[in-house]
Design a protein around this motif. Structure first.
Motif, mmCIF file in Angstrom:
data_model
loop_
_atom_site.group_PDB
_atom_site.id
_atom_site.type_symbol
_atom_site.label_atom_id
_atom_site.label_comp_id
_atom_site.label_asym_id
_atom_site.label_seq_id
_atom_site.Cartn_x
_atom_site.Cartn_y
_atom_site.Cartn_z
ATOM 1 N N ALA A 1 0.830 -1.205 0.000
ATOM 2 C CA ALA A 1 0.000 0.000 0.000
ATOM 3 C C ALA A 1 0.863 1.254 0.000
ATOM 4 C CB ALA A 1 -0.927 -0.015 1.219
ATOM 5 N N MET A 2 1.921 1.232 0.789
ATOM 6 C CA MET A 2 2.821 2.382 0.821
ATOM 7 C C MET A 2 3.509 2.566 -0.527
ATOM 8 S SD MET A 2 5.968 3.068 3.440
ATOM 9 C CE MET A 2 6.859 1.641 2.819
ATOM 10 N N LEU A 3 3.903 1.472 -1.172
ATOM 11 C CA LEU A 3 4.523 1.578 -2.498
ATOM 12 C C LEU A 3 3.556 2.147 -3.525
ATOM 13 C CD1 LEU A 3 6.610 -1.706 -2.839
ATOM 14 C CD2 LEU A 3 7.420 0.589 -2.359
ATOM 15 N N LEU A 4 2.293 1.746 -3.451
ATOM 16 C CA LEU A 4 1.300 2.264 -4.386
ATOM 17 C C LEU A 4 1.149 3.774 -4.250
ATOM 18 C CD1 LEU A 4 -1.546 -0.426 -4.274
ATOM 19 C CD2 LEU A 4 -0.189 0.223 -6.254
ATOM 20 N N VAL A 5 1.131 4.245 -3.015
ATOM 21 C CA VAL A 5 0.926 5.676 -2.799
ATOM 22 C C VAL A 5 2.187 6.466 -3.147
ATOM 23 C CG1 VAL A 5 0.416 7.435 -1.063
ATOM 24 C CG2 VAL A 5 -0.846 5.284 -1.071
ATOM 25 N N ILE A 6 3.349 5.989 -2.680
ATOM 26 C CA ILE A 6 4.581 6.765 -2.857
ATOM 27 C C ILE A 6 5.096 6.662 -4.289
ATOM 28 C CG2 ILE A 6 6.991 6.960 -2.143
ATOM 29 C CD1 ILE A 6 6.156 6.084 0.619
ATOM 30 N N ALA B 1 4.925 9.387 -8.058
ATOM 31 C CA ALA B 1 5.944 9.522 -9.104
ATOM 32 C C ALA B 1 5.376 9.192 -10.486
ATOM 33 C CB ALA B 1 7.139 8.611 -8.787
ATOM 34 N N VAL B 2 4.891 7.980 -10.658
ATOM 35 C CA VAL B 2 4.492 7.539 -11.999
ATOM 36 C C VAL B 2 3.268 8.299 -12.497
ATOM 37 C CG1 VAL B 2 3.756 5.557 -13.357
ATOM 38 C CG2 VAL B 2 5.500 5.265 -11.583
ATOM 39 N N ALA B 3 2.223 8.359 -11.661
ATOM 40 C CA ALA B 3 0.990 9.014 -12.106
ATOM 41 C C ALA B 3 1.208 10.513 -12.312
ATOM 42 C CB ALA B 3 -0.122 8.779 -11.088
ATOM 43 N N VAL B 4 1.975 11.153 -11.431
ATOM 44 C CA VAL B 4 2.266 12.578 -11.614
ATOM 45 C C VAL B 4 3.102 12.797 -12.876
ATOM 46 C CG1 VAL B 4 3.401 14.570 -10.577
ATOM 47 C CG2 VAL B 4 2.073 13.013 -9.147
ATOM 48 N N LEU B 5 4.044 11.889 -13.153
ATOM 49 C CA LEU B 5 4.824 11.985 -14.383
ATOM 50 C C LEU B 5 3.921 11.849 -15.602
ATOM 51 C CD1 LEU B 5 7.583 12.136 -15.795
ATOM 52 C CD2 LEU B 5 7.738 9.652 -15.565
ATOM 53 N N PHE B 6 2.992 10.883 -15.569
ATOM 54 C CA PHE B 6 2.030 10.751 -16.657
ATOM 55 C C PHE B 6 1.238 12.041 -16.841
ATOM 56 C CE2 PHE B 6 1.617 5.848 -16.299
ATOM 57 C CZ PHE B 6 2.835 5.725 -16.915
ATOM 58 N N LEU B 7 0.831 12.633 -15.729
ATOM 59 C CA LEU B 7 0.020 13.846 -15.801
ATOM 60 C C LEU B 7 0.791 14.985 -16.455
ATOM 61 C CD1 LEU B 7 -2.661 15.174 -15.042
ATOM 62 C CD2 LEU B 7 -1.661 15.767 -12.838
#
Length: 203
Positions: free
Chosen positions: A54-59, A64-70
Motif C-alpha cells: 500500500a505504501m509503495l502504491l501511494v509513494i 511519481a508515476v501518475a504525476v509523471l504521466f500527468l
C-alpha cells in the motif's frame, strides 16, 4: 462487518475508476481517475495486511508515476482522433490480452479456493509476529542483498543513459556565469533618471 463494507467500497471505486480511466475522452481526466484507482487499491492492500505494498502504491505509483504521466500528458499535444484510430487498429490484440487476463484471474480464483499455501512450502517463511516491512527489510538486506544492489545499479545505469541521450550541446545559447552574477552591484543594474514632464524614458 466494517471490514466487509470497506472492502466492497474500495473494490467498487477501483473498478469504477479503472473503467473511467479507459473511457474518459480527456487524457488528463484519465490520469486523475488512475490516481484515484491507485489510492483505493492501496486501501485494499491495507485491509489484507500488506501495508508495504500500500505504501509503495501511494509513494511510487501516485507520487511519481501518475504525476509523471500527468505532466507528460499536459505538455504533449495529443491528437485524440489519431489515438482512436490506433485503438481501432489494435482492437483484436487488446481483446486477446483481455481474454488472457480474465483466464489468469479465473485460474487464480481456482487456486485460492483450493487452499492456502503452507508456511513450510514458502521460499522465505517468516514468523507471523514479525511485521511485513521488517520481514521484507530483513530479506532484502541479508538473503537478497546482491540482487537488491544489482537492481540499484541497473536503475543507476538507466538514469545515466537517459541523461546522456537527452543532453546535447546547443549553439546560440548564452551560458550562465555565476561569478559575474555574484560580482554585479546594484548600481550596475539600475539607473536613476529624471525625465522631463510629458516625455518618456529613453531605454
Amino acid at each position: 462487518m466494517i471490514q466487509a463494507i470497506a472492502f466492497y467500497l474500495f473494490a467498487i471505486v477501483v473498478v469504477g475508476s479503472g473503467a473511467m480511466t479507459i473511457s474518459s475522452r480527456n487524457p488528463v481526466h484519465s490520469v486523475m481517475w488512475l490516481i484515484l484507482a491507485f489510492f483505493n487499491a492501496a486501501g485494499l492492500m491495507v485491509l489484507v495486511g500488506a501495508e508495504f505494498i500500500a505504501m509503495l502504491l501511494v509513494i511510487v505509483y501516485v507520487g511519481a508515476v501518475a504525476v509523471l504521466f500527468l505532466f507528460v500528458v499536459m505538455m504533449l499535444d495529443i491528437d485524440v482522433a489519431e489515438m482512436r484510430a490506433g485503438v481501432a487498429r489494435y482492437f483484436a490484440v487488446g481483446l486477446a490480452l483481455a481474454v488472457a487476463l480474465a483466464a489468469e484471474i479465473l485460474i487464480g480464483i481456482g487456486a485460492w479456493e483450493a487452499g492456502g499455501v503452507k508456511i513450510s512450502r514458502r521460499a522465505a517463511p517468516i514468523d507471523s509476529a514479525v511485521p511485513n516491512i521488517q520481514a521484507i527489510g530483513d530479506l532484502l538486506y541479508t538473503r537478497y542483498l546482491f540482487v537488491f544492489e544489482g537492481a540499484g545499479l541497473v536503475l543507476l545505469v538507466a538514469m545515466i543513459g537517459a541523461i546522456v541521450l537527452t543532453h546535447r550541446q546547443r549553439s546560440g545559447v548564452r551560458p550562465q556565469n555565476i561569478s559575474r552574477q555574484n560580482a554585479r552591484r546594484p548600481q550596475d543594474a539600475t539607473r536613476n533618471v529624471q525625465p522631463p514632464v510629458g516625455e518618456g524614458v529613453e531605454l
